[in-house]
Scaffold this motif. Structure first.
Motif, PDB file in Angstrom:
ATOM      1  N   VAL A   1     -10.098   0.809   4.650  1.00 46.48           N
ATOM      2  CA  VAL A   1      -9.281   0.755   5.862  1.00 46.48           C
ATOM      3  C   VAL A   1      -8.056  -0.115   5.594  1.00 46.48           C
ATOM      4  N   VAL A   2      -6.887   0.414   5.947  1.00 43.85           N
ATOM      5  CA  VAL A   2      -5.630  -0.293   5.756  1.00 43.85           C
ATOM      6  C   VAL A   2      -4.989  -0.504   7.124  1.00 43.85           C
ATOM      7  N   ASP A   3      -4.715  -1.769   7.476  1.00 39.30           N
ATOM      8  CA  ASP A   3      -4.011  -2.058   8.722  1.00 39.30           C
ATOM      9  C   ASP A   3      -2.573  -1.568   8.609  1.00 39.30           C
ATOM     10  N   SER A   4      -2.048  -1.040   9.706  1.00 38.56           N
ATOM     11  CA  SER A   4      -0.740  -0.412   9.649  1.00 38.56           C
ATOM     12  C   SER A   4      -0.041  -0.474  10.997  1.00 38.56           C
ATOM     13  N   ARG A   5       1.283  -0.619  10.968  1.00 42.10           N
ATOM     14  CA  ARG A   5       2.071  -0.549  12.206  1.00 42.10           C
ATOM     15  C   ARG A   5       2.237   0.911  12.642  1.00 42.10           C
ATOM     16  N   ASN A   6       2.330   1.825  11.682  1.00 40.43           N
ATOM     17  CA  ASN A   6       2.493   3.243  11.995  1.00 40.43           C
ATOM     18  C   ASN A   6       1.522   4.034  11.119  1.00 40.43           C
ATOM     19  N   PRO A   7       0.259   4.115  11.544  1.00 37.69           N
ATOM     20  CA  PRO A   7      -0.768   4.709  10.680  1.00 37.69           C
ATOM     21  C   PRO A   7      -0.520   6.167  10.314  1.00 37.69           C
ATOM     22  N   HIS A   8       0.096   6.939  11.185  1.00 38.20           N
ATOM     23  CA  HIS A   8       0.314   8.353  10.867  1.00 38.20           C
ATOM     24  C   HIS A   8       1.387   8.514   9.791  1.00 38.20           C
ATOM     25  N   GLU A   9       2.447   7.720   9.869  1.00 42.29           N
ATOM     26  CA  GLU A   9       3.470   7.759   8.817  1.00 42.29           C
ATOM     27  C   GLU A   9       2.897   7.259   7.496  1.00 42.29           C
TER      28      GLU A   9
ATOM     29  N   LYS B   1       0.524 -11.701   1.183  1.00 42.23           N
ATOM     30  CA  LYS B   1       0.196 -10.850   0.046  1.00 42.23           C
ATOM     31  C   LYS B   1      -1.157 -10.174   0.254  1.00 42.23           C
ATOM     32  N   ASN B   2      -1.239  -8.928  -0.175  1.00 41.63           N
ATOM     33  CA  ASN B   2      -2.513  -8.203  -0.119  1.00 41.63           C
ATOM     34  C   ASN B   2      -3.561  -8.925  -0.952  1.00 41.63           C
ATOM     35  N   ARG B   3      -4.804  -8.917  -0.512  1.00 44.41           N
ATOM     36  CA  ARG B   3      -5.911  -9.416  -1.316  1.00 44.41           C
ATOM     37  C   ARG B   3      -6.565  -8.259  -2.069  1.00 44.41           C
ATOM     38  N   MET B   4      -6.214  -7.045  -1.726  1.00 49.02           N
ATOM     39  CA  MET B   4      -6.701  -5.843  -2.385  1.00 49.02           C
ATOM     40  C   MET B   4      -5.534  -4.862  -2.418  1.00 49.02           C
ATOM     41  N   HIS B   5      -5.472  -4.042  -3.470  1.00 47.59           N
ATOM     42  CA  HIS B   5      -4.386  -3.068  -3.507  1.00 47.59           C
ATOM     43  C   HIS B   5      -4.822  -1.815  -4.270  1.00 47.59           C
TER      44      HIS B   5
ATOM     45  N   GLU C   1       5.598   0.039   4.325  1.00 48.52           N
ATOM     46  CA  GLU C   1       5.259  -1.073   5.218  1.00 48.52           C
ATOM     47  C   GLU C   1       5.078  -2.393   4.475  1.00 48.52           C
ATOM     48  N   GLY C   2       5.355  -2.399   3.176  1.00 50.76           N
ATOM     49  CA  GLY C   2       5.290  -3.639   2.412  1.00 50.76           C
ATOM     50  C   GLY C   2       3.970  -3.915   1.717  1.00 50.76           C
ATOM     51  N   ASN C   3       3.011  -2.991   1.772  1.00 56.23           N
ATOM     52  CA  ASN C   3       1.734  -3.176   1.093  1.00 56.23           C
ATOM     53  C   ASN C   3       1.913  -2.989  -0.410  1.00 56.23           C
ATOM     54  N   GLU C   4       1.454  -3.974  -1.190  1.00 55.59           N
ATOM     55  CA  GLU C   4       1.617  -3.908  -2.629  1.00 55.59           C
ATOM     56  C   GLU C   4       0.662  -2.894  -3.252  1.00 55.59           C
ATOM     57  N   PHE C   5       1.107  -2.251  -4.313  1.00 55.47           N
ATOM     58  CA  PHE C   5       0.272  -1.376  -5.126  1.00 55.47           C
ATOM     59  C   PHE C   5       0.882  -1.339  -6.510  1.00 55.47           C
ATOM     60  N   CYS C   6       0.121  -0.870  -7.477  1.00 53.84           N
ATOM     61  CA  CYS C   6       0.609  -0.816  -8.864  1.00 53.84           C
ATOM     62  C   CYS C   6       0.603   0.621  -9.379  1.00 53.84           C
ATOM     63  N   VAL C   7       1.559   0.900 -10.229  1.00 51.21           N
ATOM     64  CA  VAL C   7       1.610   2.156 -10.967  1.00 51.21           C
ATOM     65  C   VAL C   7       1.446   1.752 -12.428  1.00 51.21           C
ATOM     66  N   GLY C   8       0.385   2.232 -13.045  1.00 54.12           N
ATOM     67  CA  GLY C   8       0.107   1.828 -14.425  1.00 54.12           C
ATOM     68  C   GLY C   8      -0.240   2.984 -15.305  1.00 54.12           C
TER      69      GLY C   8
END
Length: 137
Positions: A4-12, A85-89, A130-137
Motif C-alpha cells: 500500500v502506497v499513500d498518495s494525494r492522487n491515487p488514481h493518477e 524519505k521513503n523507508r521502502m521503495h 508525487e516524490g516517492n523514491e524508487f531505483c532503476v537498476g
C-alpha cells in the motif's frame, strides 16, 4: 499480501505506476458502485469520475496482468503531502537499459535524484510524480 502506497492522487499514481511497470490498473465496476450509492450503502462523495469511469475516491490498485495471483499495489488517498524519505521503495530492474528506462520515466513525469554504484551494482535513484523514491537498476 499487497503493498500500500499513500498518495494525494491515487488514481493518477496507479495509472503512472501501471505504465512504468507494464502492469494494468485493476478494473473498477462503475455499475456496481452506482448501485451501492443508489441503494444508500455508499455516498456519492465516496466516488469520482476518473478517465470516464466511476471509481472509489479512496484508492486504486495495479496488478501484474501476467501473474494475476501475485501481490497487487494499492495507492490509497491520504490528505498530506509526502514529507520524509521513503523507508521502502520499488526497484525497477532494467539492466543495461537503465538509462533509456530512466529517460522514458522522466518523460512521463519522474525526476532523477542521483546515480549510484557499488561494485558491479549500478542504479539511478528517481522520484515518481508525487516524490516517492524508487531505483532503476
Amino acid at each position: 499480501m499487497q503493498v500500500v502506497v499513500d498518495s494525494r492522487n491515487p488514481h493518477e499514481q496507479a495509472k503512472w505506476w501501471a505504465a512504468a511497470l507494464g502492469w494494468q490498473v485493476e478494473p473498477s465496476d462503475g455499475e456496481f458502485i452506482a448501485g451501492l450509492v443508489a441503494a444508500g450503502h455508499a455516498r456519492e462523495e465516496d466516488t469520482l469520475m476518473f478517465d470516464g469511469q466511476l471509481v472509489w475516491r479512496i484508492g486504486a490498485a495495479i496488478i501484474d496482468p501476467d501473474k494475476p495471483d501475485s501481490p497487487r499495489v494499492l495507492f490509497q488517498s491520504v490528505p498530506e503531502e509526502k514529507s520524509v524519505k521513503n523507508r521502502m521503495h520499488f526497484d525497477i530492474r532494467a539492466g543495461e537499459d537503465r538509462e533509456s528506462v530512466a529517460q522514458n520515466l522522466v518523460g512521463a513525469g519522474a525526476s532523477i535524484l542521483h546515480r549510484g554504484q557499488l561494485g558491479p551494482s549500478v542504479w539511478i535513484t528517481m522520484a515518481d510524480p508525487e516524490g516517492n523514491e524508487f531505483c532503476v537498476g
